[in-house]
Scaffold this motif. Sequence first.
Motif, PDB file in Angstrom:
ATOM      1  N   ILE A   1      64.668  19.366  21.139  1.00  0.00           N
ATOM      2  CA  ILE A   1      63.172  20.835  22.395  1.00  0.00           C
ATOM      3  C   ILE A   1      62.042  19.914  22.631  1.00  0.00           C
ATOM      4  CG2 ILE A   1      63.350  22.752  23.231  1.00  0.00           C
ATOM      5  CD1 ILE A   1      65.277  23.961  21.780  1.00  0.00           C
ATOM      6  N   PRO A   2      62.193  19.136  23.080  1.00  0.00           N
ATOM      7  CA  PRO A   2      60.589  18.662  23.209  1.00  0.00           C
ATOM      8  C   PRO A   2      59.374  19.129  24.001  1.00  0.00           C
ATOM      9  CG  PRO A   2      62.317  17.429  24.990  1.00  0.00           C
ATOM     10  CD  PRO A   2      63.130  18.380  24.103  1.00  0.00           C
ATOM     11  N   PRO A   3      58.499  19.055  24.046  1.00  0.00           N
ATOM     12  CA  PRO A   3      58.141  20.057  24.733  1.00  0.00           C
ATOM     13  C   PRO A   3      57.535  19.246  26.023  1.00  0.00           C
ATOM     14  CG  PRO A   3      56.410  18.448  23.154  1.00  0.00           C
ATOM     15  CD  PRO A   3      57.730  18.792  22.590  1.00  0.00           C
ATOM     16  N   THR A   4      58.249  19.750  26.723  1.00  0.00           N
ATOM     17  CA  THR A   4      58.355  19.236  28.123  1.00  0.00           C
ATOM     18  C   THR A   4      58.292  20.079  29.216  1.00  0.00           C
ATOM     19  OG1 THR A   4      59.208  17.682  29.529  1.00  0.00           O
ATOM     20  CG2 THR A   4      60.829  18.967  27.753  1.00  0.00           C
ATOM     21  N   THR A   5      59.295  20.110  30.195  1.00  0.00           N
ATOM     22  CA  THR A   5      58.878  21.106  31.341  1.00  0.00           C
ATOM     23  C   THR A   5      61.112  21.264  31.863  1.00  0.00           C
ATOM     24  OG1 THR A   5      59.868  18.851  32.732  1.00  0.00           O
ATOM     25  CG2 THR A   5      56.997  20.560  32.889  1.00  0.00           C
ATOM     26  N   ALA A   6      60.893  22.821  31.737  1.00  0.00           N
ATOM     27  CA  ALA A   6      62.582  23.034  31.423  1.00  0.00           C
ATOM     28  C   ALA A   6      62.473  23.727  32.663  1.00  0.00           C
ATOM     29  CB  ALA A   6      62.367  24.181  30.673  1.00  0.00           C
ATOM     30  N   GLN A   7      63.720  24.200  32.836  1.00  0.00           N
ATOM     31  CA  GLN A   7      64.495  25.261  33.892  1.00  0.00           C
ATOM     32  C   GLN A   7      65.501  25.592  34.343  1.00  0.00           C
ATOM     33  OE1 GLN A   7      66.601  23.912  37.546  1.00  0.00           O
ATOM     34  NE2 GLN A   7      64.421  22.831  38.266  1.00  0.00           N
ATOM     35  N   LEU A   8      65.465  27.373  34.085  1.00  0.00           N
ATOM     36  CA  LEU A   8      67.572  27.391  34.086  1.00  0.00           C
ATOM     37  C   LEU A   8      67.682  26.780  35.290  1.00  0.00           C
ATOM     38  CD1 LEU A   8      67.050  31.101  32.693  1.00  0.00           C
ATOM     39  CD2 LEU A   8      67.446  29.055  31.639  1.00  0.00           C
ATOM     40  N   THR A   9      69.435  26.060  35.225  1.00  0.00           N
ATOM     41  CA  THR A   9      70.035  25.425  36.699  1.00  0.00           C
ATOM     42  C   THR A   9      71.681  26.079  36.415  1.00  0.00           C
ATOM     43  OG1 THR A   9      70.817  24.281  34.486  1.00  0.00           O
ATOM     44  CG2 THR A   9      69.315  23.236  35.901  1.00  0.00           C
ATOM     45  N   TRP A  10      71.043  27.420  35.820  1.00  0.00           N
ATOM     46  CA  TRP A  10      73.060  27.930  36.332  1.00  0.00           C
ATOM     47  C   TRP A  10      72.866  29.226  34.921  1.00  0.00           C
ATOM     48  CZ3 TRP A  10      77.178  29.176  33.085  1.00  0.00           C
ATOM     49  CH2 TRP A  10      78.608  29.323  34.340  1.00  0.00           C
ATOM     50  N   PHE A  11      73.411  30.048  35.522  1.00  0.00           N
ATOM     51  CA  PHE A  11      73.538  31.335  35.251  1.00  0.00           C
ATOM     52  C   PHE A  11      74.411  33.029  35.030  1.00  0.00           C
ATOM     53  CE2 PHE A  11      71.861  36.657  34.117  1.00  0.00           C
ATOM     54  CZ  PHE A  11      71.792  36.330  32.351  1.00  0.00           C
ATOM     55  N   HIS A  12      75.155  32.766  34.320  1.00  0.00           N
ATOM     56  CA  HIS A  12      76.458  33.836  34.223  1.00  0.00           C
ATOM     57  C   HIS A  12      76.154  34.490  33.120  1.00  0.00           C
ATOM     58  CE1 HIS A  12      79.801  35.581  36.090  1.00  0.00           C
ATOM     59  NE2 HIS A  12      80.960  34.365  35.045  1.00  0.00           N
ATOM     60  N   GLN A  13      76.103  36.054  33.834  1.00  0.00           N
ATOM     61  CA  GLN A  13      76.295  36.957  32.830  1.00  0.00           C
ATOM     62  C   GLN A  13      78.077  37.483  33.060  1.00  0.00           C
ATOM     63  OE1 GLN A  13      72.631  39.990  32.125  1.00  0.00           O
ATOM     64  NE2 GLN A  13      73.851  40.790  30.587  1.00  0.00           N
ATOM     65  N   THR A  14      78.883  37.774  32.394  1.00  0.00           N
ATOM     66  CA  THR A  14      79.869  37.762  31.902  1.00  0.00           C
ATOM     67  C   THR A  14      79.723  39.193  31.653  1.00  0.00           C
ATOM     68  OG1 THR A  14      80.701  37.258  30.240  1.00  0.00           O
ATOM     69  CG2 THR A  14      80.477  35.448  31.713  1.00  0.00           C
ATOM     70  N   ASP A  15      79.629  40.008  31.230  1.00  0.00           N
ATOM     71  CA  ASP A  15      79.732  41.172  30.888  1.00  0.00           C
ATOM     72  C   ASP A  15      78.197  41.838  30.281  1.00  0.00           C
ATOM     73  OD1 ASP A  15      80.094  40.661  28.503  1.00  0.00           O
ATOM     74  OD2 ASP A  15      82.496  40.533  28.346  1.00  0.00           O
ATOM     75  N   ALA A  16      78.132  43.158  29.596  1.00  0.00           N
ATOM     76  CA  ALA A  16      76.553  43.242  29.275  1.00  0.00           C
ATOM     77  C   ALA A  16      76.364  42.916  27.103  1.00  0.00           C
ATOM     78  CB  ALA A  16      77.177  45.288  28.725  1.00  0.00           C
ATOM     79  N   GLY A  17      77.507  41.907  26.933  1.00  0.00           N
ATOM     80  CA  GLY A  17      77.883  41.200  25.892  1.00  0.00           C
ATOM     81  C   GLY A  17      77.176  40.163  26.198  1.00  0.00           C
ATOM     82  N   HIS A  18      77.754  39.265  26.843  1.00  0.00           N
ATOM     83  CA  HIS A  18      78.118  37.816  27.181  1.00  0.00           C
ATOM     84  C   HIS A  18      77.365  37.210  27.926  1.00  0.00           C
ATOM     85  CE1 HIS A  18      81.028  39.065  24.464  1.00  0.00           C
ATOM     86  NE2 HIS A  18      81.022  37.811  23.584  1.00  0.00           N
ATOM     87  N   ALA A  19      76.143  36.109  28.170  1.00  0.00           N
ATOM     88  CA  ALA A  19      75.887  35.083  29.196  1.00  0.00           C
ATOM     89  C   ALA A  19      76.080  33.543  29.013  1.00  0.00           C
ATOM     90  CB  ALA A  19      74.733  35.562  29.378  1.00  0.00           C
ATOM     91  N   VAL A  20      76.051  32.736  29.482  1.00  0.00           N
ATOM     92  CA  VAL A  20      75.956  31.770  30.454  1.00  0.00           C
ATOM     93  C   VAL A  20      74.793  31.178  30.563  1.00  0.00           C
ATOM     94  CG1 VAL A  20      77.501  29.295  29.837  1.00  0.00           C
ATOM     95  CG2 VAL A  20      78.609  31.372  29.756  1.00  0.00           C
ATOM     96  N   VAL A  21      73.685  30.309  30.029  1.00  0.00           N
ATOM     97  CA  VAL A  21      73.112  29.900  30.807  1.00  0.00           C
ATOM     98  C   VAL A  21      72.990  28.684  30.481  1.00  0.00           C
ATOM     99  CG1 VAL A  21      70.590  29.953  30.811  1.00  0.00           C
ATOM    100  CG2 VAL A  21      71.923  31.954  30.408  1.00  0.00           C
ATOM    101  N   GLY A  22      72.456  27.600  31.981  1.00  0.00           N
ATOM    102  CA  GLY A  22      72.091  26.143  31.774  1.00  0.00           C
ATOM    103  C   GLY A  22      71.041  25.847  31.750  1.00  0.00           C
ATOM    104  N   VAL A  23      70.556  25.545  30.942  1.00  0.00           N
ATOM    105  CA  VAL A  23      68.752  24.747  30.515  1.00  0.00           C
ATOM    106  C   VAL A  23      68.722  23.107  31.076  1.00  0.00           C
ATOM    107  CG1 VAL A  23      66.637  25.291  29.112  1.00  0.00           C
ATOM    108  CG2 VAL A  23      68.667  27.045  28.606  1.00  0.00           C
TER     109      VAL A  23
END
Length: 250
Positions: free
Chosen positions: A159-181
């Motif tokens: 993980i280099p100290p650069t710039t980042a963004q969330l490109t995708w976010f999907h929370q399937t339920d209260a206990g699980h989520a999938v995130v694109g960074v």
Amino acid sequence: MVVAVVIWFLERSTAVDLQSRFAAVRKQEQQVGRLRAERDRLREKLRVVAMRPSGSRAVPANRETRQPDVPVAAAAFAIGTWTSATAWRNEGQSTPRSTISTLLWAAAGGDLAAIQNILEFGDDARNKARAWFETLPPATRSLYATPEDLVASVTMGNIPPTTAQLTWFHQTDAGHAVVGVMLAGPVSSVPESASTVEPSVGNAPPFLSRQSPNRLAVLNLHNTPGGWRVIVPAPAIDGMAKIMRSTTAR
């Protein structure tokens, strides 16, 4: 005897009179104390009123006072917004987005313990990490306390100290989520726009075009009693081992 009785009577009358006068004086002192307290209260109230701006007006007692608007903090890592490493913050692990922010912050600051606290190992991933750990030369293995420490160190290095963004976010339920960074590549100091991300189909995560220097990681998160954590997939251990072997060979 008569004289003695008279003297006793006079002394008793004097004592009763003194007690009555003393009680009256005490009552007056109490009243004076209350008056002084009221005086001090009014003085303080007058001082506060005198310090108000000249244009301000007192609000009637039967009218509710409007509380000033409290600025709402921006959401951690809003989707599609680039965030530089200097703005990565420790936001805890109360939500998937705050966990991603904390993970990046820990990597930029070299906080290995914080990264270890964010990573979650299943049995397969833990067994693979242990097997990999055992294959390391003794000198290299001595640098890491545990297989989990090894995985956290390689994760931090990726993980280099650069710039980042969330490109995708999907929370399937209260206990699980999938995130694109997405992490900006080192080719340019100015990250490419999100247009380099190909559109997703349904709930599938997006992917980068082959011409993009940026890197996209799809992370699975799990809500635990200790907060949200990033699940370490077992296949990722093999990739980490490959990266370490190639780095060592150089």
